[in-house]
Design a protein around this motif. Structure first.
Motif, mmCIF file in Angstrom:
data_model
loop_
_atom_site.group_PDB
_atom_site.id
_atom_site.type_symbol
_atom_site.label_atom_id
_atom_site.label_comp_id
_atom_site.label_asym_id
_atom_site.label_seq_id
_atom_site.Cartn_x
_atom_site.Cartn_y
_atom_site.Cartn_z
ATOM 1 N N GLN A 1 0.825 -1.202 0.000
ATOM 2 C CA GLN A 1 0.000 0.000 0.000
ATOM 3 C C GLN A 1 0.863 1.257 0.000
ATOM 4 N N GLN A 2 1.938 1.228 0.772
ATOM 5 C CA GLN A 2 2.840 2.372 0.832
ATOM 6 C C GLN A 2 3.512 2.605 -0.521
ATOM 7 N N LYS A 3 4.014 1.542 -1.131
ATOM 8 C CA LYS A 3 4.703 1.658 -2.418
ATOM 9 C C LYS A 3 3.744 2.119 -3.511
ATOM 10 N N ILE A 4 2.529 1.585 -3.520
ATOM 11 C CA ILE A 4 1.526 2.003 -4.503
ATOM 12 C C ILE A 4 1.224 3.485 -4.333
ATOM 13 N N GLY A 5 1.065 3.935 -3.102
ATOM 14 C CA GLY A 5 0.815 5.355 -2.844
ATOM 15 C C GLY A 5 1.952 6.234 -3.343
ATOM 16 N N GLN A 6 3.190 5.795 -3.109
ATOM 17 C CA GLN A 6 4.350 6.555 -3.580
ATOM 18 C C GLN A 6 4.385 6.625 -5.100
ATOM 19 N N LEU A 7 4.136 5.503 -5.751
ATOM 20 C CA LEU A 7 4.165 5.470 -7.211
ATOM 21 C C LEU A 7 3.050 6.327 -7.808
ATOM 22 N N GLN A 8 1.875 6.281 -7.202
ATOM 23 C CA GLN A 8 0.759 7.083 -7.707
ATOM 24 C C GLN A 8 1.014 8.570 -7.484
ATOM 25 N N ALA A 9 1.583 8.929 -6.341
ATOM 26 C CA ALA A 9 1.890 10.334 -6.063
ATOM 27 C C ALA A 9 2.949 10.863 -7.022
ATOM 28 N N SER B 1 3.436 9.920 -10.031
ATOM 29 C CA SER B 1 2.932 10.016 -11.401
ATOM 30 C C SER B 1 1.830 11.051 -11.554
ATOM 31 N N SER B 2 1.305 11.567 -10.450
ATOM 32 C CA SER B 2 0.222 12.542 -10.546
ATOM 33 C C SER B 2 0.798 13.927 -10.841
ATOM 34 N N PRO B 3 0.038 14.758 -11.546
ATOM 35 C CA PRO B 3 0.516 16.108 -11.859
ATOM 36 C C PRO B 3 0.806 16.925 -10.604
ATOM 37 N N ARG B 4 0.030 16.711 -9.558
ATOM 38 C CA ARG B 4 0.261 17.462 -8.324
ATOM 39 C C ARG B 4 1.601 17.105 -7.705
ATOM 40 N N GLY B 5 2.043 15.887 -7.901
ATOM 41 C CA GLY B 5 3.319 15.466 -7.352
ATOM 42 C C GLY B 5 4.501 16.153 -8.005
ATOM 43 N N ARG B 6 4.288 16.725 -9.175
ATOM 44 C CA ARG B 6 5.378 17.350 -9.925
ATOM 45 C C ARG B 6 5.227 18.856 -10.065
ATOM 46 N N ARG B 7 4.238 19.424 -9.461
ATOM 47 C CA ARG B 7 3.959 20.844 -9.635
ATOM 48 C C ARG B 7 5.039 21.693 -8.977
ATOM 49 N N ILE B 8 5.456 22.717 -9.693
ATOM 50 C CA ILE B 8 6.414 23.689 -9.152
ATOM 51 C C ILE B 8 5.689 25.022 -9.072
ATOM 52 N N ILE B 9 5.734 25.609 -7.909
ATOM 53 C CA ILE B 9 5.059 26.885 -7.698
ATOM 54 C C ILE B 9 6.114 27.934 -7.393
ATOM 55 N N ARG B 10 6.031 29.050 -8.096
ATOM 56 C CA ARG B 10 6.948 30.157 -7.841
ATOM 57 C C ARG B 10 6.135 31.302 -7.278
ATOM 58 N N LEU B 11 6.608 31.840 -6.177
ATOM 59 C CA LEU B 11 5.935 32.968 -5.553
ATOM 60 C C LEU B 11 6.733 34.233 -5.803
ATOM 61 N N ARG B 12 6.023 35.288 -6.162
ATOM 62 C CA ARG B 12 6.663 36.579 -6.347
ATOM 63 C C ARG B 12 6.135 37.539 -5.320
ATOM 64 N N PRO B 13 6.992 38.300 -4.699
ATOM 65 C CA PRO B 13 6.483 39.293 -3.731
ATOM 66 C C PRO B 13 5.749 40.406 -4.462
ATOM 67 N N PHE B 14 4.823 41.033 -3.781
ATOM 68 C CA PHE B 14 4.048 42.120 -4.387
ATOM 69 C C PHE B 14 4.848 43.381 -4.487
#
Length: 79
Positions: A56-64, A66-79
């Motif tokens: 279950q742990q390994k399946i969760g890791q593999l699914q995370a 492969s999901s787009p959320r697992g690879r999302r990069i967010i850049r924050l800019r100050p106002f």
């Protein structure tokens, strides 16, 4: 991560769950009677449940991974 690897872990989990059910139904059984009887003792429940958790742990890791959320990069800019 490959889809094949994920399927292998899911198949392994299915096998462990089936083994757990067989153990819960009967830990030990005997076929035949007397000196010709054969006894069979199933694997230890704790070991099988550890295998279930590992899968279950390994399946969760593999699914995370492969999901787009697992690879999302967010850049924050100050106002």
């Amino acid at each position: 991560m490959s889809a094949e690897e994920l399927q292998n872990w899911k198949g392994r989990l299915t096998s462990y769950l089936a083994a757990e059910k067989r153990i819960l139904d009967s830990q030990e059984y005997q076929i035949g009677q007397g000196s010709a009887a054969r006894r069979n003792r199933r694997a230890e429940l704790e070991q099988v449940q550890n295998g279930i958790r590992e899968c279950q742990q390994k399946i969760g890791q593999l699914q995370a991974a492969s999901s787009p959320r697992g690879r999302r990069i967010i850049r924050l800019r100050p106002f």
